[in-house]
Design a protein around this motif. Structure first.
Motif, PDB file in Angstrom:
ATOM      1  N   ASN A  58      47.855  27.468  37.174  1.00  0.00           N
ATOM      2  CA  ASN A  58      47.917  28.935  37.167  1.00  0.00           C
ATOM      3  C   ASN A  58      47.365  29.478  38.486  1.00  0.00           C
ATOM      4  N   GLY A  59      47.430  30.792  38.662  1.00  0.00           N
ATOM      5  CA  GLY A  59      46.998  31.407  39.916  1.00  0.00           C
ATOM      6  C   GLY A  59      45.493  31.348  40.126  1.00  0.00           C
ATOM      7  N   LEU A  60      44.743  31.461  39.031  1.00  0.00           N
ATOM      8  CA  LEU A  60      43.283  31.389  39.155  1.00  0.00           C
ATOM      9  C   LEU A  60      42.886  30.012  39.674  1.00  0.00           C
ATOM     10  N   TYR A  89      42.516  42.355  41.264  1.00  0.00           N
ATOM     11  CA  TYR A  89      42.448  41.885  39.883  1.00  0.00           C
ATOM     12  C   TYR A  89      41.274  40.910  39.801  1.00  0.00           C
ATOM     13  N   ALA A  91      40.638  38.087  38.785  1.00  0.00           N
ATOM     14  CA  ALA A  91      40.798  36.650  39.057  1.00  0.00           C
ATOM     15  C   ALA A  91      40.340  36.273  40.476  1.00  0.00           C
ATOM     16  N   SER A  92      40.604  37.130  41.452  1.00  0.00           N
ATOM     17  CA  SER A  92      40.245  36.794  42.839  1.00  0.00           C
ATOM     18  C   SER A  92      38.729  36.591  42.950  1.00  0.00           C
ATOM     19  N   VAL A 134      44.084  39.921  49.496  1.00  0.00           N
ATOM     20  CA  VAL A 134      44.944  39.990  48.309  1.00  0.00           C
ATOM     21  C   VAL A 134      46.111  40.917  48.656  1.00  0.00           C
ATOM     22  N   ASP A 160      45.583  35.614  48.552  1.00  0.00           N
ATOM     23  CA  ASP A 160      45.919  35.677  47.136  1.00  0.00           C
ATOM     24  C   ASP A 160      47.309  36.305  47.053  1.00  0.00           C
ATOM     25  N   ALA A 162      49.377  36.195  44.421  1.00  0.00           N
ATOM     26  CA  ALA A 162      49.813  36.249  43.016  1.00  0.00           C
ATOM     27  C   ALA A 162      50.827  37.361  42.758  1.00  0.00           C
ATOM     28  N   GLN A 163      50.786  38.419  43.607  1.00  0.00           N
ATOM     29  CA  GLN A 163      51.681  39.555  43.366  1.00  0.00           C
ATOM     30  C   GLN A 163      52.709  39.708  44.490  1.00  0.00           C
ATOM     31  N   SER A 184      50.619  32.788  41.629  1.00  0.00           N
ATOM     32  CA  SER A 184      50.650  32.725  40.164  1.00  0.00           C
ATOM     33  C   SER A 184      52.106  32.865  39.728  1.00  0.00           C
ATOM     34  N   LYS A 189      55.335  38.013  36.844  1.00  0.00           N
ATOM     35  CA  LYS A 189      55.330  38.063  38.320  1.00  0.00           C
ATOM     36  C   LYS A 189      56.752  38.125  38.874  1.00  0.00           C
ATOM     37  N   GLY A 197      51.647  29.127  35.242  1.00  0.00           N
ATOM     38  CA  GLY A 197      51.983  28.238  36.358  1.00  0.00           C
ATOM     39  C   GLY A 197      51.375  28.793  37.634  1.00  0.00           C
ATOM     40  N   TYR A 313      44.163  48.847  37.874  1.00  0.00           N
ATOM     41  CA  TYR A 313      43.599  48.396  36.619  1.00  0.00           C
ATOM     42  C   TYR A 313      42.642  49.470  36.140  1.00  0.00           C
TER      43      TYR A 313
HETATM   44  C1  LIG Z   1      45.863  39.351  42.343  1.00  0.00           C
HETATM   45  C2  LIG Z   1      45.835  38.228  41.348  1.00  0.00           C
HETATM   46  N1  LIG Z   1      45.166  37.103  41.632  1.00  0.00           N
HETATM   47  C3  LIG Z   1      45.123  36.067  40.783  1.00  0.00           C
HETATM   48  C4  LIG Z   1      45.757  36.120  39.565  1.00  0.00           C
HETATM   49  C5  LIG Z   1      45.607  34.976  38.615  1.00  0.00           C
HETATM   50  O1  LIG Z   1      46.800  34.397  38.229  1.00  0.00           O
HETATM   51  P1  LIG Z   1      46.934  33.638  36.814  1.00  0.00           P
HETATM   52  O2  LIG Z   1      46.976  34.672  35.751  1.00  0.00           O
HETATM   53  O3  LIG Z   1      48.196  32.869  36.945  1.00  0.00           O
HETATM   54  O4  LIG Z   1      45.752  32.754  36.686  1.00  0.00           O
HETATM   55  C6  LIG Z   1      46.462  37.255  39.209  1.00  0.00           C
HETATM   56  C7  LIG Z   1      47.145  37.336  37.909  1.00  0.00           C
HETATM   57  O5  LIG Z   1      47.584  38.338  37.442  1.00  0.00           O
HETATM   58  C8  LIG Z   1      46.514  38.363  40.124  1.00  0.00           C
HETATM   59  O6  LIG Z   1      47.178  39.479  39.839  1.00  0.00           O
END
Ligand SMILES: Cc1ncc(COP(=O)(O)O)c(C=O)c1O
Length: 366
Positions: A58-60, A89, A91-92, A134, A160, A162-163, A184, A189, A197, A313
């Motif tokens: 996953n992205g995290l 978000y 996760a970063s 990001v 990052d 992910a987006q 991510s 996405k 993934g 958010y």
């Molecule tokens: C900016 C950002 N970074 C990291 C992630 C983490 O990705 P994941 O949900 O696949 O772990 C997301 C997920 O939405 C995100 O938007």
């Protein structure tokens, strides 16, 4: 009701191919790190024009692994500080902490929602060893200057992404500017799997070599563990779905860009601040984020008109319960964004007619 994002509709066009792949997957009897993951890693590397791509869970994890990789290579130390935008978000920020590093939150630019080189320059000191930029909402901005700055200070630059699958700046894609990029493939996405993934992109061969076994329990040879790794592998079945969808990514991004163009050229309501339209590929409009002083009123108005919206958010990371230690910090720009942001349903699941209707509704808002 116009849904915010109709994933079934988006994935409908690939359904037959998905089913065929699924049949071959069942037939193959091979479920983890097989040929579909290999094909995806090669194809995504080719798409990005980067030397290496590694599929992860996953992205995290992609972010955590990049930081762990540099810790393992001795290029970062536990406790090193990492600059990160305060409006990202969560996760970063979690990834930095999970790797044993210390996040230093800084304000974004109110127009791009991204970090600017000025803000980075003002917050740099000898304890900062990395920057996590990001590409929020799908936009890549000022990356040339940020890269130049990070090189001049010998600081690790992580993206990052992910987006921002497919976003590019001066024809170089997101995920290729920094030492490494983290993607991510969460279903919503721009390139989304049918489950979780993620992937890491990098031109750094040394990092890539480390990551290959850090994602697999730190093991190069089965049951021989050289490092404390993670179990973070891209699923074979998800890779096979991604192989189908990757071929259509530019097309899907172009639909988003066309819809964004329609809205930005047809909506002129002083109560709604639109993102500026970028026609150079630097924005792939993963999230079409507008700002409005009375966000709740606008949200309710659209709801009354049967138009679903989201907020990305509602609570900034430094005001979350999970980050109690950051709760007394103040970031006025970030807080304003979290108070005023509204995400409109602008994605390939809506038609041009629905988009034009949305423009009319937005123009009538008082
Ligand atoms: C900016 C950002 N970074 C990291 C992630 C983490 O990705 P994941 O949900 O696949 O772990 C997301 C997920 O939405 C995100 O938007």
């Amino acid at each position: 009701m116009l849904p915010y994002l109709d994933l079934k509709k988006i994935n409908n066009k690939y359904e037959l191919e998905f089913r065929n792949k699924f049949d071959s997957f069942i037939e193959s009897g091979w479920y983890i790190l097989g040929k579909e993951v290999e094909i995806f890693e090669k194809s995504f590397a080719e798409y990005l024009q980067v030397k290496n791509v590694l599929g992860v869970a996953n992205g995290l994890d992609a972010l955590v692994l990049v930081f762990k990789g540099y810790l393992s290579l001795g290029k970062l130390k536990i406790g090193d500080k990492v600059l990160v935008p305060a409006n990202t978000y969560i996760a970063s920020i979690l990834a930095i902490e999970l790797a044993g590093l210390v996040p230093v939150l800084i304000e974004p630019n109110i127009h791009s929602f991204n970090l600017s080189v000025d803000e980075i320059t003002q917050n740099i000191n000898s304890e900062v060893k990395a920057i996590l930029i990001v590409h929020l909402y799908g936009q890549i901005s000022e990356i040339d200057k940020i890269k130049e700055f990070s090189v001049s200070k010998n600081i690790i630059l992580v993206e990052d992404c992910a987006q921002a699958h497919g976003a590019e700046f001066n024809k170089i894609k997101a995920g290729v500017w920094g030492h490494a990029g983290a993607f991510s493939f969460y279903p919503g996405k721009n390139l989304g799997a049918l489950g979780d993934g993620g992937a890491i992109s990098t031109n750094d061969d040394e990092l890539f070599e480390k990551l290959q076994y850090l994602r697999n329990y730190g093991s190069k040879i089965k049951y021989q563990n050289d490092e404390k790794g993670l179990n973070s592998r891209l699923d074979e079945i998800q890779a096979s779905f991604l192989n189908i969808k990757l071929k259509d990514l530019d097309n899907q991004n172009n639909i988003r860009i066309e819809l964004a163009k329609i809205i930005t050229s047809n909506v002129s309501n002083p109560l709604i601040r639109l993102p500026t339209f970028q026609n150079n590929g630097s924005h792939v409009y993963h999230i079409f984020a507008v700002l409005s002083e009375n966000r709740e009123k606008l949200k309710e108005y659209l709801n009354q008109k049967d138009i679903a919206t989201m907020i990305h958010y509602p609570i900034p990371p430094h005001k979350q319960q999970a980050f109690k230690e950051l709760n007394n910090l103040t970031f006025p720009i970030t807080e304003k964004i979290h108070l005023q942001e509204l995400s409109l349903p602008v994605n390939p699941s809506i038609s041009v007619d629905q988009c034009l209707e949305l423009c009319k509704v937005l123009n009538k808002y008082k």
